[in-house]
Design a protein around this motif. Structure first.
Motif: not given
Length: 388
Positions: A40-46
């Motif tokens: 839960g420390a990042a998003t799936s941007q890219g």
């Protein structure tokens, strides 16, 4: 064990991603990214496949299991710390994700060293099969993100699988390393992605093996920066009936990729891959070429400058120039995750052989001559819809 996908509540079996060059910048960034998503420390941007409305039932990013081959002994955690200091990833992630990084690092085996021929192939196959068995994985996709190889001259044994296997049995290093990894992946019953400009699976004998084993593959040379822009802009000139007289580029690279491409032989593979896009879209040769220089000071970043000379109505001459500055690892890593999931899903659905529908991701797409980005994306979406 089965995991729920974000798509339509479907279920997917556990997926393993086996990375060639597993302790390099791209592989480490991909592993960190998937682990950060799980924490839960990042998003799936890219990630293309995570875009709103993108179709398909794919294995969840947070559920991927990683292993691989590499010839370096630098640990994943140490490599992640280096990327943190370089600004590629958040510097707090290596400590936060230490358990995941150490678990993946424990699954990295020594890579291929020339001089072992068929014995090396058997070891690589056992490494991949053992990884799948230890983790109870339904499928494993092998992705090559190692250093670019020089082009290899054709050999008679590249044409037929029986001839190739006879040479390998004689412990003759007949295959480029990337092709040996593809051979091992296919024998292990795994899909394969050639993310570099190297030869990889692009041999008739290996196409025969993939068909026999019923496994899919895709490649070559991930399209992450300058060539991505070229494949978007070149169709604009063609569609508007603007004649392109010349298209030249200068690439300044640091990091391991730049060091590899400082070698003229390896650089020639990359230039061939990059320069073909404009000619393919424009329907013929265009003056100009791409120059690649290694600048260690740039570290993990690269700068590309392109100059386009074109002609409009009444012969008026005009120019376009653009500069692309980016972090190649951060651009490439999400595509590696996309491709592993798409190839795994294609395998599950019974596809085998080359997957031209994944040409959107590559500079030198296998199985297709389409290089226009919009057309490639439309085909990708249709393919993802079909897989769902």
């Amino acid at each position: 064990m089965r995991r729920r996908s974000r798509h339509d509540g479907a279920f997917m079996d556990k997926l393993g991603v086996w990375l060639i060059g597993a302790r390099g910048s791209v592989a480490t960034t991909a592993i960190v990214g998937a682990s950060a998503l799980r924490a839960g420390a990042a998003t799936s941007q890219g990630c293309v496949t995570e875009s709103p409305g993108f179709p398909g039932d794919l294995a969840p990013l947070a559920g991927l299991t990683f292993g691989g081959h590499d010839i370096t002994e630098t640990s994943l955690r140490k490599r992640a710390e280096q990327l943190g200091r370089a600004g590629v990833i958040s510097p707090d992630l290596p400590e936060l994700l230490a358990a995941d990084l150490d678990a993946a690092d424990a699954e990295i085996r020594p890579g291929h060293v020339a001089g072992h021929g068929g014995r090396a192939a058997a070891r690589l196959i056992d490494d991949i099969a053992g990884f799948r068995a230890r983790h109870g994985l339904a499928r494993v996709v092998v992705v090559n993100v190692s250093s670019t190889e020089p082009p290899w001259d054709p050999r008679p044994e590249f044409e037929r699988l029986a001839d190739l296997e006879e040479r390998l049995a004689a412990q003759d290093d007949v295959l480029p390393p990337s092709s040996l990894y593809a051979y091992a992946a296919f024998h292990a019953g795994c899909g394969y992605v050639e993310f570099t400009p190297s030869t990889g699976p692009a041999l008739p004998a290996l196409a025969e093996l993939a068909a026999r084993q019923g496994v899919p593959y895709a490649g070559r040379d991930g399209k992450t920066g300058e060539t991505l822009v070229r494949s978007a802009l070149a169709p604009m000139f063609a569609d508007r009936a603007l004649r392109v007289h010349s298209w030249s580029g200068l690439n300044l690279l640091g990091g391991g990729d730049g060091a590899t491409l400082a070698d003229p032989a390896a650089r020639s593979s990359k230039r061939l891959s990059k320069d073909q896009v404009v000619a393919k879209v424009m329907g013929g040769p265009v003056e100009g070429e791409t120059h690649i220089d290694y600048v260690p000071d740039l570290g993990e970043w690269k700068t590309a400058w392109d100059h386009v000379s074109f002609e409009g109505f009444l012969g008026v001459r005009m120019t376009l120039q653009f500069t692309w500055q980016g972090c190649d690892s951060a651009l490439a890593a999400p595509l590696v995750l996309d491709l592993a999931r798409l190839v795994a899903r294609a395998h599950e659905k019974g596809r085998h052989g080359v997957l031209p529908e994944l040409g959107y991701f590559f500079k030198s797409p296998l199985g297709t001559d389409e290089h226009a980005l919009a057309a490639q994306y439309a085909r990708l979406r249709a393919f993802a819809e079909e897989l769902s």
